[in-house]
Write a protein that holds these residues in place. Structure first.
Motif, short mmCIF file in Angstrom:
data_model
loop_
_atom_site.label_atom_id
_atom_site.label_comp_id
_atom_site.label_asym_id
_atom_site.label_seq_id
_atom_site.Cartn_x
_atom_site.Cartn_y
_atom_site.Cartn_z
N THR A 88 0.81 -1.22 0.00
CA THR A 88 0.00 0.00 0.00
C THR A 88 0.84 1.27 0.00
O THR A 88 0.51 2.24 -0.68
N VAL A 94 -0.23 2.72 6.86
CA VAL A 94 -1.10 3.36 5.87
C VAL A 94 -1.58 4.70 6.40
O VAL A 94 -2.05 4.81 7.54
N SER A 150 -10.63 -0.66 -4.76
CA SER A 150 -9.38 -1.03 -4.09
C SER A 150 -8.70 -2.18 -4.81
O SER A 150 -7.46 -2.22 -4.90
N TYR A 154 -4.94 -1.84 -5.93
CA TYR A 154 -3.93 -2.77 -5.42
C TYR A 154 -3.30 -3.59 -6.54
O TYR A 154 -2.11 -3.90 -6.50
N GLU A 221 -2.35 5.50 -1.37
CA GLU A 221 -3.45 6.07 -0.57
C GLU A 221 -4.27 7.10 -1.35
O GLU A 221 -5.51 7.07 -1.31
#
Length: 300
Positions: A88, A94, A150, A154, A221
């Motif tokens: 991440t 994070v 996501s 990712y 992020e």
């Protein structure tokens, strides 16, 4: 640095291949079937919605991505032996404030443009709001849409950005490659069928923008927040008969789609403005080295 976080003495690019190969293979097969059998995607969606209802079809559309998200994270943790945090961000943990800031900024811009479009061209919309279906949609969307977006972040800005970057020892190659793959992933969308392949420029350009903010910010992020806002706000506020997401949203766009404003304003105006906002807030510097520089790997 973000890409280097995935590198250890046990790094094996072969272990990176199964998930993207399976996904790209399924996408290619789906596209070939649509083309060869001359399937009208818009008509198929209309029939499915008539049989099952809008929210059920919405769930079925999102579910494969959610399953793939879980599979990807499990694969990274237990096969690649990499932490989800290092997938991440390059930071020690994070930074959720970045996710929320990006979400708020792009969500506000998206909602504002939808509102402006409605006020300036009300004949292009019909009021689609119905309390119970909308409330159901809101619950489904707030849970499932961030998981769907996501997965894409990712996979492209995390998994493939790091894997390709380590193998090529380049930042530019994974930036370009993941942007192209992100665009191609959308080739079977009904929007492409309705508007044409020129819409791929929008998807590729969006992938490039998300790749740039990932490399400049050393983490995904900001990309996570942007992508979630883009899909969630759109799903809740406006729908049409020719988009991949057909929902019980507040408004329904009944205008005939055309190439222009919706494609080039984000690419040429809004994304550069966002880059300026993010760069000032987070103090980005060294653009050339971060986007095109070589990667130096040190075994752990």
């Amino acid at each position: 640095m973000f890409i280097e976080k995935a590198y250890t003495k046990n790094f094996d690019f072969i272990k990176y291949l199964p998930i993207p190969l399976v996904l790209l293979g399924l996408m290619a097969l789906n596209y070939v079937v649509i083309v060869v059998m001359n399937i009208d995607v818009e008509d198929v969606l209309r029939q499915e919605i008539a049989k099952k209802g809008t929210n059920q079809v919405f769930i079925e559309t999102l579910m494969p991505m959610i399953i793939l998200l879980i599979a990807l994270l499990v694969w990274v943790k237990y096969v690649n032996k990499q932490s989800i945090t290092s997938l991440t961000t390059a930071r020690d943990k994070v930074d959720w404030s970045r996710v929320w800031f990006s979400f708020a900024v792009w969500g506000g811009i998206t909602a504002g443009f939808i509102g402006l479009a409605y006020v300036t061209n009300p004949d292009n919309f019909v009021l689609n709001f119905n309390l119970v279906p909308f409330a159901t949609l809101a619950i489904i969307a707030m849970i499932m849409v961030p998981m769907q977006t996501s997965f894409e972040e990712y996979l492209f800005r995390g998994y493939l950005m790091q894997g390709i970057g380590i193998v090529t020892k380049s930042r530019l190659i994974p930036l370009i490659t993941t942007s192209l793959l992100f665009g191609v992933m959308h080739i079977a969308n009904p929007e492409i069928e309705k508007i044409g392949y020129i819409l791929l420029f929008y998807y590729i350009g969006t992938g490039l923008f998300l790749g740039i903010i990932t490399l400049m910010d050393d983490g995904i992020e900001l990309a996570l927040g942007f992508h979630a806002a883009n899909n969630l706000i759109s799903a809740l506020l406006v729908t049409s008969d020719w988009t991949a997401f057909q929902t019980d949203s507040v408004l329904k766009d009944v205008s005939e789609p055309s190439v222009g404003f919706d494609i080039f304003v984000p690419l040429l105006i809004l994304y550069p403005i966002l880059l300026f906002i993010f760069s000032r807030k987070y103090g980005w510097s060294g653009w050339k080295s971060r986007l095109t520089g070589r990667i130096k790997l040190t075994q752990e």
